[in-house]
Design a protein around this motif. Structure first.
Motif, PDB file in Angstrom:
ATOM      1  N   UNK A   3       0.583  -1.124   0.175  1.00  0.00           N
ATOM      2  CA  UNK A   3       0.157  -0.154   0.056  1.00  0.00           C
ATOM      3  C   UNK A   3       0.692   1.160  -0.188  1.00  0.00           C
ATOM      4  N   UNK A   4       2.267   1.072  -0.033  1.00  0.00           N
ATOM      5  CA  UNK A   4       3.122   2.351   0.021  1.00  0.00           C
ATOM      6  C   UNK A   4       2.952   2.927  -1.456  1.00  0.00           C
ATOM      7  N   UNK A   5       2.914   4.254  -1.458  1.00  0.00           N
ATOM      8  CA  UNK A   5       2.785   5.052  -2.873  1.00  0.00           C
ATOM      9  C   UNK A   5       4.090   6.096  -2.686  1.00  0.00           C
ATOM     10  N   UNK A  28       7.656  18.295  -3.017  1.00  0.00           N
ATOM     11  CA  UNK A  28       7.039  16.991  -3.060  1.00  0.00           C
ATOM     12  C   UNK A  28       5.694  16.921  -2.171  1.00  0.00           C
ATOM     13  N   UNK A  29       4.731  16.181  -2.769  1.00  0.00           N
ATOM     14  CA  UNK A  29       3.661  15.892  -1.883  1.00  0.00           C
ATOM     15  C   UNK A  29       3.776  14.368  -1.449  1.00  0.00           C
ATOM     16  N   UNK A  30       3.648  14.136  -0.157  1.00  0.00           N
ATOM     17  CA  UNK A  30       3.834  12.918   0.408  1.00  0.00           C
ATOM     18  C   UNK A  30       2.388  12.146   0.199  1.00  0.00           C
ATOM     19  N   UNK A  31       2.533  10.805   0.450  1.00  0.00           N
ATOM     20  CA  UNK A  31       1.254  10.145   0.507  1.00  0.00           C
ATOM     21  C   UNK A  31       0.236  10.713   1.572  1.00  0.00           C
TER      22      UNK A  31
END
Length: 183
Positions: A3-5, A28-31
């Motif tokens: 499920x890691x993005x 950056x945009x984190x999950x």
């Protein structure tokens, strides 16, 4: 299924663009939705590292000054290369000959590793060269002053344990490569 993005790159710019050092700043945009606007990535060339062994079971090392750590280190022959200009194998053959004066008939791939994937984008290509022979003299760059050292295979693990060999890429190649020559 994981499920890691991946992180999403929103913006990217080069903040240092020198032939010897490149740094990219990413927004950056984190999950989890959080945004980091100053994540720095070192743009580095790929590295090839060769574990050269003579017919008499001696490993060819180079000893040289490394300015970042301000000290001398015993390492395996290695160098940077551009994978769009030459293959890792060709670069390994070239670096071995330039740094040591030894040549190999062929290289056997050990592994491809990442040294610091959190901040660096490059790969390290590790190769084994058996039955290397000295055919000439070193062909060093202006920044290189290299002493060639031969160490018996049987002494290498002890030298690592004593801290005489302490560079991570060389240690990885040695620990992975010694399996090939002892099987």
């Amino acid at each position: 299924m994981s499920k890691l993005e991946k992180w999403q790159i929103l913006n990217s710019k080069m903040v240092l663009d020198n032939p010897w050092c490149q740094v990219r700043q990413d927004e950056v945009k984190l999950p989890n939705g959080q945004i980091i606007d100053d994540y720095f990535v070192n743009i580095r060339p790929d590295i090839v590292l060769v574990l050269p062994i003579t017919a008499s079971r001696e490993i060819i090392f180079v000893r040289q000054y490394r300015h970042g750590a301000e000290n001398f280190f015993i390492e395996l022959p290695a160098g940077r290369f551009d994978p769009t200009q030459e293959s890792p194998e060709d670069a390994g053959m070239r670096e071995l000959q330039e740094e040591t004066g030894y040549v190999a008939q062929e290289l056997r791939k050990i592994a491809t590793l990442y040294d610091n994937p959190s901040k660096d984008n490059n790969q390290i290509h590790l190769y084994l060269a058996e039955n290397v022979i000295k055919t000439g003299e070193q062909k060093l760059d202006i920044t290189e002053e290299i002493e060639v050292i031969l160490i018996p295979v049987e002494s290498v693990l002890e030298k690592i344990a004593q801290g005489e060999i302490s560079v991570s890429g060389s240690i990885a190649a040695l620990l992975l490569g010694l399996k090939f020559i002892t099987d």
